[in-house]
Design an enzyme around this catalytic site. Structure first.
Site, PDB file in Angstrom:
ATOM      1  N   GLN A   1      35.094  46.803  29.720  1.00 25.47           N
ATOM      2  CA  GLN A   1      33.653  46.723  29.192  1.00 25.47           C
ATOM      3  C   GLN A   1      33.369  45.402  29.364  1.00 25.47           C
ATOM      4  O   GLN A   1      32.294  44.642  29.921  1.00 25.47           O
ATOM      5  CB  GLN A   1      33.993  46.968  27.635  1.00 25.47           C
ATOM      6  CG  GLN A   1      32.336  46.797  26.892  1.00 25.47           C
ATOM      7  CD  GLN A   1      32.561  46.907  25.343  1.00 25.47           C
ATOM      8  OE1 GLN A   1      33.477  46.589  24.713  1.00 25.47           O
ATOM      9  NE2 GLN A   1      31.383  46.874  24.724  1.00 25.47           N
TER      10      GLN A   1
ATOM     11  N   TYR B   1      47.782  46.829  17.547  1.00 23.67           N
ATOM     12  CA  TYR B   1      46.847  46.011  18.376  1.00 23.67           C
ATOM     13  C   TYR B   1      46.744  44.682  17.646  1.00 23.67           C
ATOM     14  O   TYR B   1      46.821  43.715  18.377  1.00 23.67           O
ATOM     15  CB  TYR B   1      45.416  46.726  18.649  1.00 23.67           C
ATOM     16  CG  TYR B   1      44.373  45.706  19.230  1.00 23.67           C
ATOM     17  CD1 TYR B   1      44.495  45.557  20.493  1.00 23.67           C
ATOM     18  CD2 TYR B   1      43.176  45.482  18.384  1.00 23.67           C
ATOM     19  CE1 TYR B   1      43.309  44.805  21.253  1.00 23.67           C
ATOM     20  CE2 TYR B   1      42.177  44.967  18.992  1.00 23.67           C
ATOM     21  CZ  TYR B   1      42.100  44.457  20.382  1.00 23.67           C
ATOM     22  OH  TYR B   1      41.106  43.997  21.060  1.00 23.67           O
TER      23      TYR B   1
HETATM   24  P1  NAD Z   1      38.680  47.490  28.284  1.00 22.71           P
HETATM   25  O1  NAD Z   1      39.791  48.624  27.773  1.00 22.71           O
HETATM   26  O2  NAD Z   1      37.184  48.046  28.458  1.00 22.71           O
HETATM   27  O3  NAD Z   1      39.357  47.125  29.596  1.00 22.71           O
HETATM   28  C1  NAD Z   1      40.693  46.692  29.978  1.00 22.71           C
HETATM   29  C2  NAD Z   1      40.843  46.956  31.527  1.00 22.71           C
HETATM   30  O4  NAD Z   1      42.098  46.535  31.563  1.00 22.71           O
HETATM   31  C3  NAD Z   1      40.677  48.430  31.818  1.00 22.71           C
HETATM   32  O5  NAD Z   1      39.652  48.197  32.777  1.00 22.71           O
HETATM   33  C4  NAD Z   1      41.768  48.653  32.134  1.00 22.71           C
HETATM   34  O6  NAD Z   1      41.894  49.622  33.351  1.00 22.71           O
HETATM   35  C5  NAD Z   1      42.498  47.384  32.468  1.00 22.71           C
HETATM   36  N1  NAD Z   1      43.912  47.703  32.335  1.00 22.71           N
HETATM   37  C6  NAD Z   1      44.766  48.176  31.698  1.00 22.71           C
HETATM   38  N2  NAD Z   1      46.167  48.277  31.939  1.00 22.71           N
HETATM   39  C7  NAD Z   1      46.263  47.259  32.864  1.00 22.71           C
HETATM   40  C8  NAD Z   1      47.244  46.875  33.739  1.00 22.71           C
HETATM   41  N3  NAD Z   1      48.407  47.113  33.282  1.00 22.71           N
HETATM   42  N4  NAD Z   1      46.954  46.040  34.586  1.00 22.71           N
HETATM   43  C9  NAD Z   1      45.725  45.552  35.128  1.00 22.71           C
HETATM   44  N5  NAD Z   1      44.563  46.197  34.315  1.00 22.71           N
HETATM   45  C10 NAD Z   1      44.718  47.023  33.313  1.00 22.71           C
HETATM   46  O7  NAD Z   1      38.594  46.217  27.178  1.00 22.71           O
HETATM   47  P2  NAD Z   1      37.485  45.341  26.897  1.00 22.71           P
HETATM   48  O8  NAD Z   1      36.768  45.868  25.995  1.00 22.71           O
HETATM   49  O9  NAD Z   1      36.874  44.958  28.176  1.00 22.71           O
HETATM   50  O10 NAD Z   1      38.637  44.006  26.548  1.00 22.71           O
HETATM   51  C11 NAD Z   1      38.815  43.171  27.189  1.00 22.71           C
HETATM   52  C12 NAD Z   1      39.851  42.223  26.416  1.00 22.71           C
HETATM   53  O11 NAD Z   1      38.830  41.635  25.297  1.00 22.71           O
HETATM   54  C13 NAD Z   1      41.119  42.827  25.778  1.00 22.71           C
HETATM   55  O12 NAD Z   1      41.967  41.837  25.633  1.00 22.71           O
HETATM   56  C14 NAD Z   1      40.620  43.359  24.316  1.00 22.71           C
HETATM   57  O13 NAD Z   1      41.353  42.967  23.593  1.00 22.71           O
HETATM   58  C15 NAD Z   1      39.645  41.883  24.077  1.00 22.71           C
HETATM   59  N6  NAD Z   1      38.451  42.257  23.126  1.00 22.71           N
HETATM   60  C16 NAD Z   1      37.676  43.248  23.247  1.00 22.71           C
HETATM   61  C17 NAD Z   1      36.739  43.478  22.338  1.00 22.71           C
HETATM   62  C18 NAD Z   1      35.574  44.317  22.483  1.00 22.71           C
HETATM   63  O14 NAD Z   1      34.827  44.515  21.449  1.00 22.71           O
HETATM   64  N7  NAD Z   1      35.406  44.958  23.566  1.00 22.71           N
HETATM   65  C19 NAD Z   1      36.877  42.738  21.113  1.00 22.71           C
HETATM   66  C20 NAD Z   1      37.872  41.776  20.676  1.00 22.71           C
HETATM   67  C21 NAD Z   1      38.668  41.665  21.848  1.00 22.71           C
HETATM   68  C1  AKB Z   2      38.367  47.242  19.097  1.00 19.11           C
HETATM   69  O1  AKB Z   2      37.638  47.817  18.307  1.00 19.11           O
HETATM   70  O2  AKB Z   2      39.679  47.479  19.172  1.00 19.11           O
HETATM   71  C2  AKB Z   2      37.887  45.902  19.629  1.00 19.11           C
HETATM   72  C3  AKB Z   2      38.219  44.754  18.933  1.00 19.11           C
HETATM   73  C4  AKB Z   2      37.259  44.518  17.806  1.00 19.11           C
HETATM   74  O3  AKB Z   2      39.221  44.051  19.226  1.00 19.11           O
HETATM   75  N1  AKB Z   2      36.411  45.996  19.986  1.00 19.11           N
END
Ligand code: NAD
Ligand code: AKB
Length: 318
Positions: free
Chosen positions: A15, A145
């Site tokens: 994302q 997580y």
């Molecule tokens: P996502 O799940 O959409 O994307 C994660 C990506 O990592 C995926 O494309 C997946 O294929 C890839 N992936 C998984 N395992 C892998 C591996 N072994 N090697 C390489 N790639 C791998 O997550 P996101 O929403 O884009 O989140 C990205 C980061 O931001 C994460 O660390 C998440 O914890 C953090 N985060 C996201 C949010 C949110 O609302 N989206 C909020 C807080 C924190």
């Molecule tokens: C989740 O819901 O796991 C994420 C986050 C807030 O870390 N969007």
């Protein structure tokens, strides 16, 4: 030695990565930003610059890519998010921790210069003050997580203090964007709801109507991410992770905002296991340290985000 001009985004097909890669490419040049992921990327990412298939847990291949592209900065986004991690406890712990260790170790050894690693509001737990949650407060997460993110924050600060590793981090709230779909989080409903609304379908929400969570629009999140990486090192006073905030709302408030644009939109509530996760998280965040230290400021409100999401998704659907 030549400056390391390459930037590697790991987890670039998710994302955030889908949008961050494009943001970095428009700023630093398409060839300098290498997207990488286990799975293939969006057409836009694939066609605009280099992409490498990479499992971040494959340390040797990670090292090869870093050397090949003369990588100086790594954005490590690969992780399993809150809901998926509860279903895959050990794989989540392994990915979320060892991915980080491998990248921190490369910085410790001087192979890369700077790291971005996102944390989350999930570091907080049921004993944390819920409203305007401070930067430093009780953090007793109850999800795998959240435990991995809290441990990651501690390790980032440790590597900075002990080895001088330049690692920077933000505690994202739930992120909302129209370009890419979320992957297994508890805040995902706030993206899914828009896709149903523009398709004239009713939406069944997996959280209860009054569950208030902090959220942020993706353009603000991308600006914050690149912003903290560009700021002078001295200004980054917190090396665990900064609270950052956009706005907060409940499902019913979001639905009401959508109804201002689509009056017959319908929502029902059927909470599942993600309700307990959401109930353990803050409702709103105090991000004053990010504002004071490096000038963070959000642009988007709930009203602006909703109007922008609907206008972009309506164009896509029609
Ligand atoms: P996502 O799940 O959409 O994307 C994660 C990506 O990592 C995926 O494309 C997946 O294929 C890839 N992936 C998984 N395992 C892998 C591996 N072994 N090697 C390489 N790639 C791998 O997550 P996101 O929403 O884009 O989140 C990205 C980061 O931001 C994460 O660390 C998440 O914890 C953090 N985060 C996201 C949010 C949110 O609302 N989206 C909020 C807080 C924190
Ligand atoms: C989740 O819901 O796991 C994420 C986050 C807030 O870390 N969007």
């Amino acid at each position: 030695m030549a400056a390391k001009t390459g930037i590697l985004v790991i987890g670039a097909s998710g994302q955030i990565g889908t949008e961050l890669v494009m943001g970095l490419r428009s700023r630093y040049g398409t060839e300098n930003v290498v997207a990488s992921d286990l799975k293939t990327a969006s057409t836009e990412v694939l066609e605009s610059g280099p992409f490498e298939q990479l499992d971040v847990l494959d340390r040797e291949r990670l090292h090869q890519i870093v050397v090949h592209y003369n990588i100086g900065q790594v954005y490590l986004l690969a992780a399993l998010l809150s809901a998926t991690a509860e279903q895959k406890v050990m794989p989540a712990w392994n990915l979320n921790m060892y991915g980080l260790f491998y990248v921190l170790e490369m910085a410790k050894e001087g192979i890369v210069d700077k790291i971005y690693w996102p944390s989350s509001i999930a570091v907080f737990g049921p004993n944390t003050p819920k409203l305007n949650t401070p930067q430093s407060t009780i953090a007793e997460p109850t999800t795998v997580y959240g435990i991995s993110k809290l441990a990651g924050e501690r390790w980032c600060e440790y590597y900075f203090n002990r080895y001088g590793v330049d690692v920077r981090s933000l505690r994202y709230p739930g992120l909302i964007g129209y370009k890419s779909n979320p992957g297994g989080g508890t805040t995902d409903y706030a993206v899914d709801i828009f896709h149903k609304a523009v398709s004239a379908q009713p939406f069944e929400c997996f959280l209860s109507e009054n569950t208030r969570l902090p959220m942020m629009y993706m353009p603000d999140a991308i600006r914050a991410t690149i912003g903290i990486m560009e700021v002078e090192s001295e200004k980054v006073k917190i090396r665990s992770s900064y609270n950052i905030s956009g706005f907060d709302f409940t499902p019913v408030e979001l639905a009401d905002e959508i109804k201002k644009h689509i009056s017959d939109f319908q929502i029902t509530y059927n909470p599942d296991f993600r309700q307990a996760i959401a109930d353990s998280w803050p409702s709103s965040l105090d991000d004053s340290r990010a504002r004071e230290d490096w000038g963070w400021k959000n642009d988007y409100s709930l009203e602006m985000m909703t109007a922008d999401m609907l206008s972009h998704l309506t164009t896509t659907v029609s």
